[in-house]
Design an enzyme around this catalytic site. Structure first.
Site, PDB file in Angstrom:
ATOM      1  N   ASP A  10     -12.202  12.345 -17.715  1.00  0.00           N
ATOM      2  CA  ASP A  10     -11.867  11.594 -16.518  1.00  0.00           C
ATOM      3  C   ASP A  10     -10.454  12.009 -16.116  1.00  0.00           C
ATOM      4  O   ASP A  10      -9.710  12.582 -16.922  1.00  0.00           O
ATOM      5  CB  ASP A  10     -11.945  10.093 -16.820  1.00  0.00           C
ATOM      6  CG  ASP A  10     -11.476   9.222 -15.669  1.00  0.00           C
ATOM      7  OD1 ASP A  10     -11.895   9.480 -14.519  1.00  0.00           O
ATOM      8  OD2 ASP A  10     -10.675   8.294 -15.919  1.00  0.00           O
ATOM      9  N   ASP A  12      -7.893  10.036 -13.582  1.00  0.00           N
ATOM     10  CA  ASP A  12      -6.863   9.013 -13.397  1.00  0.00           C
ATOM     11  C   ASP A  12      -6.703   8.148 -14.644  1.00  0.00           C
ATOM     12  O   ASP A  12      -7.664   7.578 -15.156  1.00  0.00           O
ATOM     13  CB  ASP A  12      -7.213   8.121 -12.205  1.00  0.00           C
ATOM     14  CG  ASP A  12      -7.292   8.911 -10.912  1.00  0.00           C
ATOM     15  OD1 ASP A  12      -6.871  10.077 -10.912  1.00  0.00           O
ATOM     16  OD2 ASP A  12      -7.787   8.356  -9.908  1.00  0.00           O
ATOM     17  N   ASP A 183     -10.706   6.176 -19.559  1.00  0.00           N
ATOM     18  CA  ASP A 183      -9.966   4.926 -19.756  1.00  0.00           C
ATOM     19  C   ASP A 183     -10.726   3.696 -19.288  1.00  0.00           C
ATOM     20  O   ASP A 183     -10.333   2.576 -19.596  1.00  0.00           O
ATOM     21  CB  ASP A 183      -8.656   4.970 -18.951  1.00  0.00           C
ATOM     22  CG  ASP A 183      -8.915   4.903 -17.463  1.00  0.00           C
ATOM     23  OD1 ASP A 183      -8.672   3.847 -16.839  1.00  0.00           O
ATOM     24  OD2 ASP A 183      -9.396   5.902 -16.906  1.00  0.00           O
TER      25      ASP A 183
END
Length: 265
Positions: A10, A12, A183
């Protein structure tokens, strides 16, 4: 012969410390794409996004908000702004721990694949800067060189997992021996399709799931300027983009929703 493997990241809050698209708010405002008011809201939204994350409902509202916001934007202008400013904007935001992991995966012979709900006008140049082999990103509809506000392809939640499985079918990746990092609880499907999932700076719900499934939890805390501290691999001119286009980001709707709840309280 062993099948190829990959490490799926991922973007961000996993590779970089902010929302990739909101990081360009000031530059988009200077380029005449968004108002100063929207730029200031985005700056505050960066703080909210970093500290609070976003669940599925919030992300759906963000998708609608951002697609409407970018309706009418000139695609060439967006690409020019990102190209001209990416070094100064993004390089200092990249987590040193993420770059180290990428180096380790490359040394082990794995491909590096960035999978992000943000738009490819932002994600693809970041992928090139980091030497990624492939990019999966959101694609916005473009007509006559401008965004219409409609989304052609949204690389989010279950779609990330489907994109990874599609790559495995076309490239031949052995997902049981591949890795994934994120996250957010919205990426749990992406983590579940590989044999080695990792939660990075996880939100509360993803941390709970990681503990339940005995997934390793990593803490990335050191954003660094790449060229000052870590050799940046050369950009790959053949970088493969699964989806090109778009400008979907997280943040402004979280800010708006929390402000409204505060007024209603």
């Amino acid at each position: 012969m062993p099948r190829p493997t990959a490490a799926f990241f991922d973007l961000d809050k996993t590779i970089i410390a902010k929302s990739s698209t909101l990081a360009f708010s000031r530059e988009f405002q200077a380029g005449g794409l968004i108002s100063r008011r929207a730029m200031l809201r985005s700056a505050y939204a960066q703080f909210v996004f970093f500290t609070g994350g976003a669940d599925h409902d919030q992300m759906d509202k963000m998708r609608a908000f951002m697609s409407q916001l970018c309706a009418g934007w000139d695609v060439a202008t967006v690409r020019d702004i990102v190209t001209e400013t990416i070094t100064s904007i993004v390089e200092p935001l990249v987590y040193a721990e993420a770059v180290t992991l990428m180096d380790e995966h490359r040394a082990a012979g794995r491909d590096i694949v960035i999978v992000s709900a943000s738009g490819a006008e932002v994600v693809e140049p970041i992928g090139q800067m980091l030497g990624a082999d492939r990019v999966v990103a959101t694609r916005m509809e473009i007509v006559d060189g401008k965004y219409t506000g409609n989304i052609d392809y949204y690389a989010y939640a279950e779609e990330k997992a489907r994109a990874i499985e599609h790559l495995a079918a076309t490239v031949g990746y052995d997902l049981a021996e591949s890795f994934a990092y994120s996250d957010s609880v919205t990426d749990v499907h992406m983590l579940e399709v590989v044999g080695h999932p990792f939660a990075v700076n996880p939100d509360k719900e993803l941390r709970r799931i990681a503990v339940t499934h005995d997934w390793p939890v990593l803490s990335f805390v050191r954003p660094v300027a790449l060229r000052r501290h870590i050799p940046v691999p050369p950009a790959k001119p053949t970088l493969a983009a699964l989806a090109v286009g778009g400008a979907v980001a997280a943040g402004s709707v979280i800010w708006a929703n929390r402000k409204r709840r505060g007024l209603e309280a």
